[in-house]
Design a protein around this motif. Structure first.
Motif, PDB file in Angstrom:
ATOM      1  N   ALA A  58       0.835  -1.203   0.000  1.00 49.39           N
ATOM      2  CA  ALA A  58       0.000   0.000   0.000  1.00 49.39           C
ATOM      3  C   ALA A  58       0.867   1.250   0.000  1.00 49.39           C
ATOM      4  CB  ALA A  58      -0.941  -0.012   1.207  1.00 49.39           C
ATOM      5  N   GLU A  59       1.962   1.208   0.730  1.00 55.17           N
ATOM      6  CA  GLU A  59       2.867   2.361   0.739  1.00 55.17           C
ATOM      7  C   GLU A  59       3.482   2.590  -0.645  1.00 55.17           C
ATOM      8  OE1 GLU A  59       5.527   1.578   3.982  1.00 55.17           O
ATOM      9  OE2 GLU A  59       3.926   1.894   5.470  1.00 55.17           O
ATOM     10  N   ARG A  60       3.812   1.509  -1.335  1.00 50.33           N
ATOM     11  CA  ARG A  60       4.325   1.631  -2.704  1.00 50.33           C
ATOM     12  C   ARG A  60       3.248   2.215  -3.617  1.00 50.33           C
ATOM     13  NH1 ARG A  60       4.996  -3.501  -4.339  1.00 50.33           N
ATOM     14  NH2 ARG A  60       2.933  -3.398  -5.230  1.00 50.33           N
ATOM     15  N   ALA A  61       2.012   1.745  -3.466  1.00 48.40           N
ATOM     16  CA  ALA A  61       0.910   2.269  -4.279  1.00 48.40           C
ATOM     17  C   ALA A  61       0.715   3.756  -4.020  1.00 48.40           C
ATOM     18  CB  ALA A  61      -0.380   1.502  -3.988  1.00 48.40           C
ATOM     19  N   GLU A  62       0.818   4.144  -2.758  1.00 49.41           N
ATOM     20  CA  GLU A  62       0.694   5.550  -2.386  1.00 49.41           C
ATOM     21  C   GLU A  62       1.790   6.388  -3.050  1.00 49.41           C
ATOM     22  OE1 GLU A  62       1.012   8.200   1.686  1.00 49.41           O
ATOM     23  OE2 GLU A  62       0.286   6.137   1.809  1.00 49.41           O
ATOM     24  N   ALA A  63       3.021   5.912  -2.976  1.00 45.56           N
ATOM     25  CA  ALA A  63       4.142   6.642  -3.593  1.00 45.56           C
ATOM     26  C   ALA A  63       3.987   6.713  -5.104  1.00 45.56           C
ATOM     27  CB  ALA A  63       5.466   5.976  -3.222  1.00 45.56           C
ATOM     28  N   ASP A  64       3.567   5.618  -5.715  1.00 51.71           N
ATOM     29  CA  ASP A  64       3.387   5.604  -7.172  1.00 51.71           C
ATOM     30  C   ASP A  64       2.260   6.540  -7.599  1.00 51.71           C
ATOM     31  OD1 ASP A  64       5.431   3.744  -7.304  1.00 51.71           O
ATOM     32  OD2 ASP A  64       4.105   2.035  -7.731  1.00 51.71           O
ATOM     33  N   ALA A  65       1.164   6.532  -6.849  1.00 46.62           N
ATOM     34  CA  ALA A  65       0.034   7.410  -7.185  1.00 46.62           C
ATOM     35  C   ALA A  65       0.433   8.874  -7.025  1.00 46.62           C
ATOM     36  CB  ALA A  65      -1.178   7.079  -6.315  1.00 46.62           C
ATOM     37  N   ARG A  66       1.130   9.181  -5.953  1.00 46.93           N
ATOM     38  CA  ARG A  66       1.574  10.564  -5.728  1.00 46.93           C
ATOM     39  C   ARG A  66       2.520  11.004  -6.850  1.00 46.93           C
ATOM     40  NH1 ARG A  66       1.338  13.559  -1.200  1.00 46.93           N
ATOM     41  NH2 ARG A  66       1.012  11.754   0.119  1.00 46.93           N
ATOM     42  N   ALA A  67       3.425  10.135  -7.251  1.00 42.98           N
ATOM     43  CA  ALA A  67       4.371  10.473  -8.326  1.00 42.98           C
ATOM     44  C   ALA A  67       3.641  10.665  -9.660  1.00 42.98           C
ATOM     45  CB  ALA A  67       5.433   9.382  -8.460  1.00 42.98           C
ATOM     46  N   ALA A  68       2.654   9.828  -9.929  1.00 40.79           N
ATOM     47  CA  ALA A  68       1.933   9.907 -11.195  1.00 40.79           C
ATOM     48  C   ALA A  68       0.996  11.117 -11.253  1.00 40.79           C
ATOM     49  CB  ALA A  68       1.131   8.627 -11.429  1.00 40.79           C
ATOM     50  N   LEU A  69       0.382  11.433 -10.124  1.00 41.68           N
ATOM     51  CA  LEU A  69      -0.639  12.485 -10.103  1.00 41.68           C
ATOM     52  C   LEU A  69      -0.083  13.856  -9.724  1.00 41.68           C
ATOM     53  CD1 LEU A  69      -3.464  10.519  -8.252  1.00 41.68           C
ATOM     54  CD2 LEU A  69      -3.291  10.950 -10.712  1.00 41.68           C
ATOM     55  N   GLY A  70       1.004  13.884  -9.004  1.00 36.48           N
ATOM     56  CA  GLY A  70       1.496  15.135  -8.422  1.00 36.48           C
ATOM     57  C   GLY A  70       0.814  15.358  -7.089  1.00 36.48           C
ATOM     58  N   ASP A  71       1.455  16.157  -6.249  1.00 40.51           N
ATOM     59  CA  ASP A  71       0.959  16.342  -4.886  1.00 40.51           C
ATOM     60  C   ASP A  71      -0.449  16.923  -4.834  1.00 40.51           C
ATOM     61  OD1 ASP A  71       3.251  15.304  -3.744  1.00 40.51           O
ATOM     62  OD2 ASP A  71       4.208  17.263  -3.507  1.00 40.51           O
ATOM     63  N   GLU A  72      -0.729  17.917  -5.664  1.00 40.56           N
ATOM     64  CA  GLU A  72      -2.025  18.594  -5.607  1.00 40.56           C
ATOM     65  C   GLU A  72      -3.166  17.658  -6.012  1.00 40.56           C
ATOM     66  OE1 GLU A  72      -4.052  22.344  -7.854  1.00 40.56           O
ATOM     67  OE2 GLU A  72      -2.009  22.651  -7.077  1.00 40.56           O
ATOM     68  N   ARG A  73      -3.004  16.972  -7.135  1.00 45.30           N
ATOM     69  CA  ARG A  73      -4.067  16.070  -7.591  1.00 45.30           C
ATOM     70  C   ARG A  73      -4.198  14.883  -6.649  1.00 45.30           C
ATOM     71  NH1 ARG A  73      -5.502  13.139 -12.889  1.00 45.30           N
ATOM     72  NH2 ARG A  73      -7.515  12.281 -12.271  1.00 45.30           N
ATOM     73  N   TYR A  74      -3.060  14.374  -6.154  1.00 42.75           N
ATOM     74  CA  TYR A  74      -3.112  13.273  -5.212  1.00 42.75           C
ATOM     75  C   TYR A  74      -3.926  13.677  -3.976  1.00 42.75           C
ATOM     76  CZ  TYR A  74      -1.769   9.612  -1.974  1.00 42.75           C
ATOM     77  OH  TYR A  74      -1.814   8.585  -1.060  1.00 42.75           O
ATOM     78  N   ALA A  75      -3.665  14.858  -3.451  1.00 41.75           N
ATOM     79  CA  ALA A  75      -4.405  15.342  -2.276  1.00 41.75           C
ATOM     80  C   ALA A  75      -5.893  15.479  -2.589  1.00 41.75           C
ATOM     81  CB  ALA A  75      -3.831  16.669  -1.797  1.00 41.75           C
ATOM     82  N   ALA A  76      -6.224  15.953  -3.777  1.00 43.55           N
ATOM     83  CA  ALA A  76      -7.632  16.101  -4.163  1.00 43.55           C
ATOM     84  C   ALA A  76      -8.326  14.739  -4.238  1.00 43.55           C
ATOM     85  CB  ALA A  76      -7.742  16.832  -5.502  1.00 43.55           C
ATOM     86  N   GLU A  77      -7.648  13.742  -4.800  1.00 41.68           N
ATOM     87  CA  GLU A  77      -8.244  12.401  -4.890  1.00 41.68           C
ATOM     88  C   GLU A  77      -8.394  11.793  -3.497  1.00 41.68           C
ATOM     89  OE1 GLU A  77      -9.683  11.281  -7.491  1.00 41.68           O
ATOM     90  OE2 GLU A  77      -8.822  12.612  -9.007  1.00 41.68           O
ATOM     91  N   CYS A  78      -7.410  12.025  -2.630  1.00 41.00           N
ATOM     92  CA  CYS A  78      -7.505  11.530  -1.255  1.00 41.00           C
ATOM     93  C   CYS A  78      -8.666  12.192  -0.519  1.00 41.00           C
ATOM     94  CB  CYS A  78      -6.194  11.752  -0.508  1.00 41.00           C
ATOM     95  SG  CYS A  78      -4.899  10.599  -0.982  1.00 41.00           S
ATOM     96  N   ALA A  79      -8.875  13.471  -0.759  1.00 41.70           N
ATOM     97  CA  ALA A  79     -10.006  14.164  -0.125  1.00 41.70           C
ATOM     98  C   ALA A  79     -11.322  13.526  -0.562  1.00 41.70           C
ATOM     99  CB  ALA A  79      -9.976  15.651  -0.471  1.00 41.70           C
ATOM    100  N   LYS A  80     -11.425  13.201  -1.845  1.00 45.36           N
ATOM    101  CA  LYS A  80     -12.635  12.512  -2.337  1.00 45.36           C
ATOM    102  C   LYS A  80     -12.782  11.149  -1.667  1.00 45.36           C
ATOM    103  CE  LYS A  80     -12.313  14.515  -6.966  1.00 45.36           C
ATOM    104  NZ  LYS A  80     -12.023  14.180  -8.376  1.00 45.36           N
ATOM    105  N   GLY A  81     -11.678  10.419  -1.556  1.00 43.30           N
ATOM    106  CA  GLY A  81     -11.724   9.075  -0.993  1.00 43.30           C
ATOM    107  C   GLY A  81     -12.007   9.047   0.493  1.00 43.30           C
ATOM    108  N   SER A  82     -11.619  10.099   1.194  1.00 44.00           N
ATOM    109  CA  SER A  82     -11.778  10.105   2.652  1.00 44.00           C
ATOM    110  C   SER A  82     -13.235  10.151   3.092  1.00 44.00           C
ATOM    111  CB  SER A  82     -11.002  11.267   3.267  1.00 44.00           C
ATOM    112  OG  SER A  82     -11.601  12.494   2.918  1.00 44.00           O
ATOM    113  N   VAL A  83     -14.131  10.485   2.197  1.00 42.06           N
ATOM    114  CA  VAL A  83     -15.555  10.547   2.553  1.00 42.06           C
ATOM    115  C   VAL A  83     -16.365   9.420   1.913  1.00 42.06           C
ATOM    116  CG1 VAL A  83     -15.509  13.032   3.004  1.00 42.06           C
ATOM    117  CG2 VAL A  83     -16.064  12.205   0.702  1.00 42.06           C
TER     118      VAL A  83
END
Length: 185
Positions: A117-142
């Motif tokens: 999961a940590e690898r998936a997190e790092a890969d997603a952050r690298a692919a999306l960039g910090d801003e988009r990654y944070a936006a997707e996480c905000a969507k997922g958190s709810v």
């Protein structure tokens, strides 16, 4: 342990023995869920993430429908996010990781699966960039459990139809799965 030792044949044999044993008994839902999860892990090792995703999605669906613990649902969501990341669906991986984090309620991920999961997190952050990654996480958190199942249903519909069985962890490109490096927000 057999999978950790890369003994896929032994892992498959142990899975089949356990599956046969529960056919003669009435195990608790958690046992069935974990057995489905092991089936998915064997499928990843043998055929790659596209083959394993439906199996792990079934495990998570069963965990939600049978009201397994949040910790179990979180572990399965993390595993599913790892598969989504391997398939290149980084936005969905980020959302599932965030949903899993909420279900864990501040508790750390269990190892060794947590490393995936940590690898998936790092890969997603690298692919999306910090801003988009944070936006997707905000969507997922709810996301509710039903929302997570909806995410999985959508992902399953978008799966490539013919992964190459000769190349582990491969999948044919699928235009239905957005390429996060070219998709704008």
């Amino acid at each position: 342990m057999a999978l950790d030792e890369k003994d896929i044949d032994r892992a498959r044999d142990l899975y089949e023995e356990a599956r046969d044993a529960i056919g003669r008994a009435t195990p608790p839902p958690q046992f069935k869920v974990m057995l489905l999860s092991v089936d998915a892990m064997v499928a990843v090792a043998v055929s790659g993430p596209a083959t394993a995703l439906p199996k792990l999605a079934e495990a998570l669906r069963t965990a939600i429908e049978t009201r397994c613990s949040d910790a179990m649902k979180a572990a399965l969501a993390d595993g599913t996010a790892d598969l989504m990341s391997r398939l290149g669906d980084h936005p969905r991986a980020a959302r599932l990781l965030a949903a899993a984090a909420r279900w864990r309620d501040g508790h750390p991920r269990p190892m060794p699966e947590g490393a995936d999961a940590e690898r998936a997190e790092a890969d997603a952050r690298a692919a999306l960039g910090d801003e988009r990654y944070a936006a997707e996480c905000a969507k997922g958190s709810v996301l509710t459990p039903d929302d997570v199942l909806g995410e999985l249903d959508e992902a399953l519909r978008a799966l490539p139809t013919a992964p190459n069985p000769a190349v582990p962890n491969s999948a044919a490109p699928n235009p239905a799965v957005p390429n996060p490096t070219t998709t704008s927000t």
